[in-house]
Design a protein around this motif. Structure first.
Motif, PDB file in Angstrom:
ATOM      1  N   LEU A  49       0.811  -1.220   0.000  1.00  0.00           N
ATOM      2  CA  LEU A  49       0.000   0.000   0.000  1.00  0.00           C
ATOM      3  C   LEU A  49       0.843   1.267   0.000  1.00  0.00           C
ATOM      4  CD1 LEU A  49      -2.759  -1.084   2.539  1.00  0.00           C
ATOM      5  CD2 LEU A  49      -2.821  -1.203   0.038  1.00  0.00           C
ATOM      6  N   ASN A  50       2.147   1.099   0.164  1.00  0.00           N
ATOM      7  CA  ASN A  50       3.063   2.234   0.217  1.00  0.00           C
ATOM      8  C   ASN A  50       2.621   3.245   1.268  1.00  0.00           C
ATOM      9  OD1 ASN A  50       5.399   3.581  -0.545  1.00  0.00           O
ATOM     10  ND2 ASN A  50       4.326   4.824  -2.056  1.00  0.00           N
ATOM     11  N   LYS A  51       2.212   2.718   2.421  1.00  0.00           N
ATOM     12  CA  LYS A  51       1.724   3.572   3.511  1.00  0.00           C
ATOM     13  C   LYS A  51       2.001   2.868   4.830  1.00  0.00           C
ATOM     14  CE  LYS A  51      -2.307   6.431   4.547  1.00  0.00           C
ATOM     15  NZ  LYS A  51      -1.793   7.743   4.207  1.00  0.00           N
ATOM     16  N   ASN A  52       2.577   3.583   5.751  1.00  0.00           N
ATOM     17  CA  ASN A  52       2.814   3.026   7.080  1.00  0.00           C
ATOM     18  C   ASN A  52       1.522   3.060   7.882  1.00  0.00           C
ATOM     19  OD1 ASN A  52       5.586   2.452   6.851  1.00  0.00           O
ATOM     20  ND2 ASN A  52       6.084   4.591   7.242  1.00  0.00           N
ATOM     21  N   PRO A  53       1.238   1.986   8.601  1.00  0.00           N
ATOM     22  CA  PRO A  53       0.020   1.993   9.416  1.00  0.00           C
ATOM     23  C   PRO A  53       0.178   2.887  10.645  1.00  0.00           C
ATOM     24  CG  PRO A  53       1.228  -0.045   9.745  1.00  0.00           C
ATOM     25  CD  PRO A  53       1.942   0.709   8.663  1.00  0.00           C
ATOM     26  N   ALA A  54      -0.895   3.557  10.979  1.00  0.00           N
ATOM     27  CA  ALA A  54      -0.927   4.362  12.206  1.00  0.00           C
ATOM     28  C   ALA A  54      -1.126   3.454  13.410  1.00  0.00           C
ATOM     29  CB  ALA A  54      -2.058   5.382  12.131  1.00  0.00           C
ATOM     30  N   PHE A  55      -1.702   2.277  13.148  1.00  0.00           N
ATOM     31  CA  PHE A  55      -2.102   1.399  14.237  1.00  0.00           C
ATOM     32  C   PHE A  55      -2.257  -0.010  13.683  1.00  0.00           C
ATOM     33  CE2 PHE A  55      -5.949  -0.059  16.779  1.00  0.00           C
ATOM     34  CZ  PHE A  55      -5.232  -0.418  17.908  1.00  0.00           C
ATOM     35  N   ILE A  56      -1.853  -0.982  14.490  1.00  0.00           N
ATOM     36  CA  ILE A  56      -1.993  -2.385  14.109  1.00  0.00           C
ATOM     37  C   ILE A  56      -2.760  -3.107  15.213  1.00  0.00           C
ATOM     38  CG2 ILE A  56      -0.787  -4.535  13.601  1.00  0.00           C
ATOM     39  CD1 ILE A  56       1.534  -2.831  12.523  1.00  0.00           C
ATOM     40  N   ILE A  57      -3.866  -3.722  14.840  1.00  0.00           N
ATOM     41  CA  ILE A  57      -4.668  -4.497  15.786  1.00  0.00           C
ATOM     42  C   ILE A  57      -4.240  -5.958  15.663  1.00  0.00           C
ATOM     43  CG2 ILE A  57      -6.988  -5.227  16.464  1.00  0.00           C
ATOM     44  CD1 ILE A  57      -8.025  -2.690  14.987  1.00  0.00           C
ATOM     45  N   PRO A 113     -10.393  -7.750  29.068  1.00  0.00           N
ATOM     46  CA  PRO A 113      -9.612  -6.553  29.372  1.00  0.00           C
ATOM     47  C   PRO A 113      -8.096  -6.754  29.340  1.00  0.00           C
ATOM     48  CG  PRO A 113     -10.663  -7.394  31.351  1.00  0.00           C
ATOM     49  CD  PRO A 113     -11.207  -8.177  30.206  1.00  0.00           C
ATOM     50  N   LYS A 114      -7.629  -7.983  29.423  1.00  0.00           N
ATOM     51  CA  LYS A 114      -6.180  -8.230  29.415  1.00  0.00           C
ATOM     52  C   LYS A 114      -5.688  -8.784  28.079  1.00  0.00           C
ATOM     53  CE  LYS A 114      -6.192  -8.855  34.298  1.00  0.00           C
ATOM     54  NZ  LYS A 114      -5.412  -8.564  35.335  1.00  0.00           N
ATOM     55  N   SER A 115      -6.560  -8.842  27.084  1.00  0.00           N
ATOM     56  CA  SER A 115      -6.169  -9.392  25.783  1.00  0.00           C
ATOM     57  C   SER A 115      -5.234  -8.435  25.046  1.00  0.00           C
ATOM     58  CB  SER A 115      -7.408  -9.661  24.922  1.00  0.00           C
ATOM     59  OG  SER A 115      -7.970  -8.443  24.475  1.00  0.00           O
ATOM     60  N   GLU A 116      -4.532  -8.981  24.069  1.00  0.00           N
ATOM     61  CA  GLU A 116      -3.633  -8.163  23.256  1.00  0.00           C
ATOM     62  C   GLU A 116      -4.419  -7.128  22.449  1.00  0.00           C
ATOM     63  OE1 GLU A 116      -0.254  -8.101  23.395  1.00  0.00           O
ATOM     64  OE2 GLU A 116      -0.621  -9.442  25.094  1.00  0.00           O
ATOM     65  N   ILE A 117      -5.630  -7.488  22.027  1.00  0.00           N
ATOM     66  CA  ILE A 117      -6.467  -6.527  21.290  1.00  0.00           C
ATOM     67  C   ILE A 117      -6.783  -5.330  22.180  1.00  0.00           C
ATOM     68  CG2 ILE A 117      -8.726  -6.130  20.227  1.00  0.00           C
ATOM     69  CD1 ILE A 117      -8.757  -9.029  19.352  1.00  0.00           C
ATOM     70  N   THR A 118      -7.205  -5.596  23.403  1.00  0.00           N
ATOM     71  CA  THR A 118      -7.550  -4.518  24.333  1.00  0.00           C
ATOM     72  C   THR A 118      -6.342  -3.634  24.618  1.00  0.00           C
ATOM     73  OG1 THR A 118      -9.330  -5.797  25.331  1.00  0.00           O
ATOM     74  CG2 THR A 118      -8.393  -4.021  26.667  1.00  0.00           C
ATOM     75  N   ALA A 162      -3.796  -3.120  22.724  1.00  0.00           N
ATOM     76  CA  ALA A 162      -3.503  -2.334  21.521  1.00  0.00           C
ATOM     77  C   ALA A 162      -4.503  -1.195  21.348  1.00  0.00           C
ATOM     78  CB  ALA A 162      -3.501  -3.240  20.295  1.00  0.00           C
ATOM     79  N   ILE A 163      -5.779  -1.474  21.572  1.00  0.00           N
ATOM     80  CA  ILE A 163      -6.810  -0.430  21.418  1.00  0.00           C
ATOM     81  C   ILE A 163      -6.604   0.686  22.439  1.00  0.00           C
ATOM     82  CG2 ILE A 163      -9.293   0.045  21.685  1.00  0.00           C
ATOM     83  CD1 ILE A 163      -9.753  -2.740  20.362  1.00  0.00           C
ATOM     84  N   TYR A 164      -6.313   0.319  23.681  1.00  0.00           N
ATOM     85  CA  TYR A 164      -6.051   1.340  24.693  1.00  0.00           C
ATOM     86  C   TYR A 164      -4.797   2.144  24.343  1.00  0.00           C
ATOM     87  CZ  TYR A 164      -9.578  -0.187  28.087  1.00  0.00           C
ATOM     88  OH  TYR A 164     -10.761  -0.469  28.730  1.00  0.00           O
ATOM     89  N   GLY A 165      -3.784   1.466  23.835  1.00  0.00           N
ATOM     90  CA  GLY A 165      -2.561   2.166  23.433  1.00  0.00           C
ATOM     91  C   GLY A 165      -2.829   3.164  22.321  1.00  0.00           C
ATOM     92  N   PHE A 166      -3.630   2.751  21.357  1.00  0.00           N
ATOM     93  CA  PHE A 166      -3.983   3.631  20.244  1.00  0.00           C
ATOM     94  C   PHE A 166      -4.816   4.814  20.739  1.00  0.00           C
ATOM     95  CE2 PHE A 166      -7.051   4.688  16.826  1.00  0.00           C
ATOM     96  CZ  PHE A 166      -6.154   5.261  15.948  1.00  0.00           C
ATOM     97  N   ALA A 167      -5.823   4.542  21.551  1.00  0.00           N
ATOM     98  CA  ALA A 167      -6.683   5.613  22.072  1.00  0.00           C
ATOM     99  C   ALA A 167      -5.866   6.613  22.889  1.00  0.00           C
ATOM    100  CB  ALA A 167      -7.811   5.029  22.914  1.00  0.00           C
ATOM    101  N   ALA A 168      -4.972   6.105  23.709  1.00  0.00           N
ATOM    102  CA  ALA A 168      -4.128   6.984  24.524  1.00  0.00           C
ATOM    103  C   ALA A 168      -3.227   7.835  23.631  1.00  0.00           C
ATOM    104  CB  ALA A 168      -3.292   6.148  25.492  1.00  0.00           C
ATOM    105  N   SER A 169      -2.662   7.213  22.616  1.00  0.00           N
ATOM    106  CA  SER A 169      -1.793   7.941  21.686  1.00  0.00           C
ATOM    107  C   SER A 169      -2.550   9.054  20.980  1.00  0.00           C
ATOM    108  CB  SER A 169      -1.211   6.961  20.668  1.00  0.00           C
ATOM    109  OG  SER A 169      -0.520   7.638  19.668  1.00  0.00           O
ATOM    110  N   GLU A 170      -3.748   8.745  20.509  1.00  0.00           N
ATOM    111  CA  GLU A 170      -4.562   9.754  19.816  1.00  0.00           C
ATOM    112  C   GLU A 170      -4.988  10.872  20.768  1.00  0.00           C
ATOM    113  OE1 GLU A 170      -5.376  10.129  16.442  1.00  0.00           O
ATOM    114  OE2 GLU A 170      -3.727   8.705  16.392  1.00  0.00           O
ATOM    115  N   ALA A 171      -5.190  10.539  22.042  1.00  0.00           N
ATOM    116  CA  ALA A 171      -5.598  11.542  23.028  1.00  0.00           C
ATOM    117  C   ALA A 171      -4.406  12.309  23.596  1.00  0.00           C
ATOM    118  CB  ALA A 171      -6.371  10.870  24.169  1.00  0.00           C
TER     119      ALA A 171
END
Length: 131
Positions: A67-75, A97-102, A104-113
């Motif tokens: 895609l010639n684009k770096n991802p902002a986030f990987i789930i 709440p302790k899953s890798e998905i959770t 990652a989502i919290y990490g992304f949300a925190a980063s965006e905030a």
């Protein structure tokens, strides 16, 4: 697909996230959509999210190259947690709440905030107690 409503939403937004899966047919369609968005000068405001990364034949590095684009986030791919949460109708961040998905989502949300994941957890726990 990119219909008039979708393009209007992108035009009026400051930032948008394009979610894709690491599967060849999906990446072909993603490439087409991102090319159209790029031709309309939206490439800077549209950020890529790779969903279900990890166990597939197509890796996130392959997606970046295709895609010639770096991802902002990987789930990360966690079919057990995702399917269970979906079938129960409960968000994965609540049911696992302790899953890798959770994480990652919290990490992304925190980063965006613009805050740390620890601060995000504290804020969310406070809001849950108030409800």
């Amino acid at each position: 697909s990119l219909d008039d409503v979708s393009l209007l939403a992108v035009d009026r937004s400051d930032i948008g996230f394009f979610i894709t899966n690491p599967e060849i047919p999906t990446l072909k369609n993603t490439h087409t959509c991102l090319s159209i968005l790029n031709s309309l000068n939206y490439s800077e405001k549209v950020h890529l999210i790779i969903n279900k990364d990890g166990d597939d034949y197509v890796k996130s590095s392959d997606v970046k190259a295709a895609l010639n684009k770096n991802p902002a986030f990987i789930i990360p791919n966690d079919p057990k947690a995702a399917t269970s949460a979906m079938n129960r109708g409960i968000p994965v961040v609540t049911s696992f709440p302790k899953s890798e998905i959770t994480k990652a989502i919290y990490g992304f949300a925190a980063s965006e905030a613009g805050i740390s994941p620890k601060d995000l957890n504290r804020i969310l726990r406070k809001q849950v107690k108030e409800v």
